[in-house]
Design an enzyme around this catalytic site. Structure first.
Site, mmCIF file in Angstrom:
data_model
loop_
_atom_site.group_PDB
_atom_site.id
_atom_site.type_symbol
_atom_site.label_atom_id
_atom_site.label_comp_id
_atom_site.label_asym_id
_atom_site.label_seq_id
_atom_site.Cartn_x
_atom_site.Cartn_y
_atom_site.Cartn_z
ATOM 1 N N HIS A 49 0.819 -1.321 0.171
ATOM 2 C CA HIS A 49 0.002 -0.075 -0.017
ATOM 3 C C HIS A 49 0.772 1.252 0.057
ATOM 4 O O HIS A 49 1.120 2.055 1.027
ATOM 5 C CB HIS A 49 -0.848 0.079 1.058
ATOM 6 C CG HIS A 49 -2.104 -0.942 0.847
ATOM 7 N ND1 HIS A 49 -2.921 -1.556 1.910
ATOM 8 C CD2 HIS A 49 -2.541 -1.330 -0.157
ATOM 9 C CE1 HIS A 49 -3.597 -2.220 1.672
ATOM 10 N NE2 HIS A 49 -3.574 -2.137 0.236
ATOM 11 N N HIS A 83 -0.469 -8.907 0.897
ATOM 12 C CA HIS A 83 -1.463 -8.958 1.915
ATOM 13 C C HIS A 83 -2.217 -10.456 1.951
ATOM 14 O O HIS A 83 -2.927 -10.676 2.949
ATOM 15 C CB HIS A 83 -2.742 -7.881 1.564
ATOM 16 C CG HIS A 83 -1.938 -6.611 1.263
ATOM 17 N ND1 HIS A 83 -1.831 -6.263 -0.230
ATOM 18 C CD2 HIS A 83 -1.690 -5.773 2.186
ATOM 19 C CE1 HIS A 83 -1.288 -4.884 0.090
ATOM 20 N NE2 HIS A 83 -1.233 -4.455 1.312
ATOM 21 N N GLU A 135 -5.866 -7.879 3.455
ATOM 22 C CA GLU A 135 -5.219 -8.928 4.594
ATOM 23 C C GLU A 135 -6.357 -9.738 5.064
ATOM 24 O O GLU A 135 -6.412 -11.191 5.226
ATOM 25 C CB GLU A 135 -4.295 -8.553 5.611
ATOM 26 C CG GLU A 135 -3.722 -9.555 6.089
ATOM 27 C CD GLU A 135 -2.846 -9.198 7.380
ATOM 28 O OE1 GLU A 135 -2.905 -9.858 8.580
ATOM 29 O OE2 GLU A 135 -2.283 -8.145 7.353
ATOM 30 N N THR A 174 -2.148 -8.869 10.875
ATOM 31 C CA THR A 174 -0.751 -8.535 11.551
ATOM 32 C C THR A 174 -0.314 -7.190 11.647
ATOM 33 O O THR A 174 0.624 -6.984 12.158
ATOM 34 C CB THR A 174 0.104 -8.929 10.268
ATOM 35 O OG1 THR A 174 0.103 -8.238 9.087
ATOM 36 C CG2 THR A 174 -0.072 -10.525 10.146
ATOM 37 N N CYS A 204 2.717 -8.339 13.585
ATOM 38 C CA CYS A 204 3.936 -9.000 13.061
ATOM 39 C C CYS A 204 5.175 -7.879 13.977
ATOM 40 O O CYS A 204 4.851 -6.942 14.425
ATOM 41 C CB CYS A 204 4.111 -8.621 11.838
ATOM 42 S SG CYS A 204 4.392 -7.015 10.887
ATOM 43 N N SER A 233 -2.901 0.112 6.683
ATOM 44 C CA SER A 233 -3.151 -0.233 8.071
ATOM 45 C C SER A 233 -2.024 0.188 9.113
ATOM 46 O O SER A 233 -2.651 0.702 10.154
ATOM 47 C CB SER A 233 -3.799 -1.470 8.070
ATOM 48 O OG SER A 233 -4.293 -1.878 9.751
ATOM 49 N N ASN A 234 -0.922 -0.445 8.764
ATOM 50 C CA ASN A 234 0.064 -0.113 9.812
ATOM 51 C C ASN A 234 0.224 1.363 9.832
ATOM 52 O O ASN A 234 0.575 2.029 10.953
ATOM 53 C CB ASN A 234 1.305 -1.164 9.573
ATOM 54 C CG ASN A 234 2.089 -0.551 8.411
ATOM 55 O OD1 ASN A 234 3.026 0.087 8.788
ATOM 56 N ND2 ASN A 234 1.919 -0.962 7.255
ATOM 57 N N SER A 277 5.219 0.010 4.504
ATOM 58 C CA SER A 277 5.326 0.127 3.172
ATOM 59 C C SER A 277 5.881 1.224 2.368
ATOM 60 O O SER A 277 5.668 1.539 1.185
ATOM 61 C CB SER A 277 3.916 -0.332 2.465
ATOM 62 O OG SER A 277 2.779 0.323 3.146
#
Length: 322
Positions: A49, A83, A135, A174, A204, A233-234, A277
């Site tokens: 992403h 993902h 994901e 994750t 993760c 998301s992260n 990412s």
């Protein structure tokens, strides 16, 4: 003290930040496929992403699609994104005789395997995650329809009604906030003491380490800039973690042109991080933008050393290619 006409700005870089091993593997998979097979290489969904990364790969000959039915009959390889994908996707690809390369992050694959094992053992599976995220779609697609229930919020954990409260298991996306996921798990364990979780946390290492670095820096700065995509998301979680950890203001930007100078103009200190990412070149671009307005004093605060490496998918490794 200001130097020349520019005010001083203390900048604390979070470490680690940016690319994780799964993202490096995914991007390298597309570039290696382009080198081995030549363009075009088709990629189902954004490989990671980040618009900058995707656009860079497009220039090299990658063609991004959301679904396989957008791909014509071809001998060109098809890469599955980091993902992960539902099981129906590789099945469809086999039916169409595509060459497929699976760039799913191994830590996402771990969650897929956990869900399958719980299902085979007759457990009802709960997935803690965000609806619609690729994901989550991929993980839910590992099992038959209805076999996994998605829990998105503490309220969802409080109201979930299982078929058998003594025969439950959970897995997680994750890239969640560690605190948010822990809160939901606590509720589930209080309600269903027999629930089975992962042997090792599904969130993760890269998500954990980047959030930990932000927690250390956030209380020390007037603002935090997170370099990343809005659909990452992260990256979104890093912004939330910064605010929760005491930073007065945090913003998520894709490029330096997204910086809100009205909000950032009067700060004396700044934290900078990047989602898993986001390439480092975009962090440097943001720092250059601040350097045009401030005299920077840059330091780094480290939360962990990362040395994780994931090998390329087997068909792309040098010995296999030869």
């Amino acid at each position: 003290m200001p130097v020349g006409d520019k005010p001083s700005l203390r900048v604390i870089l979070c470490s680690p930040r940016g690319f994780c091993a799964g993202v490096v593997r995914a991007i390298d998979s597309v570039e290696r496929a382009l080198a081995l097979y030549g363009p075009p290489v088709y990629v189902r969904h954004e490989i990671v992403h980040n618009r900058y990364v995707v656009d860079s790969l497009k220039l090299k000959g990658a063609i991004f699609v959301e679904e396989l039915d957008e791909i014509p009959d071809t001998d060109a390889p098809v890469v599955f994104s980091a993902h992960g994908v539902p099981k129906s996707v590789p099945e469809d690809a086999r039916d169409r005789h595509f060459i497929t390369l699976d760039a799913t992050c191994p830590l996402v694959t771990k969650v897929h395997r956990e869900a399958e094992i719980h299902f085979r053992r007759g457990r009802e599976v709960l997935l803690i995650g965000h609806s619609g995220h690729p994901e989550v779609v991929g993980t839910m697609g590992q099992l038959p329809p209805g076999a996994i229930s998605l829990i998105e919020t503490p309220e969802g954990a409080r109201t979930f009604v299982p078929k058998d409260p003594d025969n439950l298991a959970y897995v997680t996306q994750t890239t969640l906030s560690i605190e948010d996921a822990a809160g939901i798990v606590t509720i589930l364990k209080e309600r269903f003491p027999a629930i089975v979780g992962p042997h090792k946390d599904d969130i993760c290492y890269a998500t954990t380490n980047r959030q930990e670095a932000v927690k250390r820096v956030a209380p020390l700065v007037d603002a935090m800039v997170v370099v990343g995509a809005p659909n990452s998301s992260n990256s979104q979680r890093l912004k939330e973690v910064a605010l929760r950890a005491g930073c007065p203001y945090a913003e998520l930007v894709q490029r330096a042109t997204d910086l809100d100078w009205e909000k950032l103009g009067a700060i004396k200190s700044l934290g900078v991080t990047a989602g898993a990412s986001a390439p480092e070149v975009l962090v440097e671009e943001v720092l250059d933008a601040f350097a045009q307005r401030y005299t920077l004093a840059v330091e780094t605060m480290a939360a962990a050393d990362e040395s994780v490496f994931f090998p390329l998918p087997r068909p792309l490794r040098s010995e296999a290619a030869e």
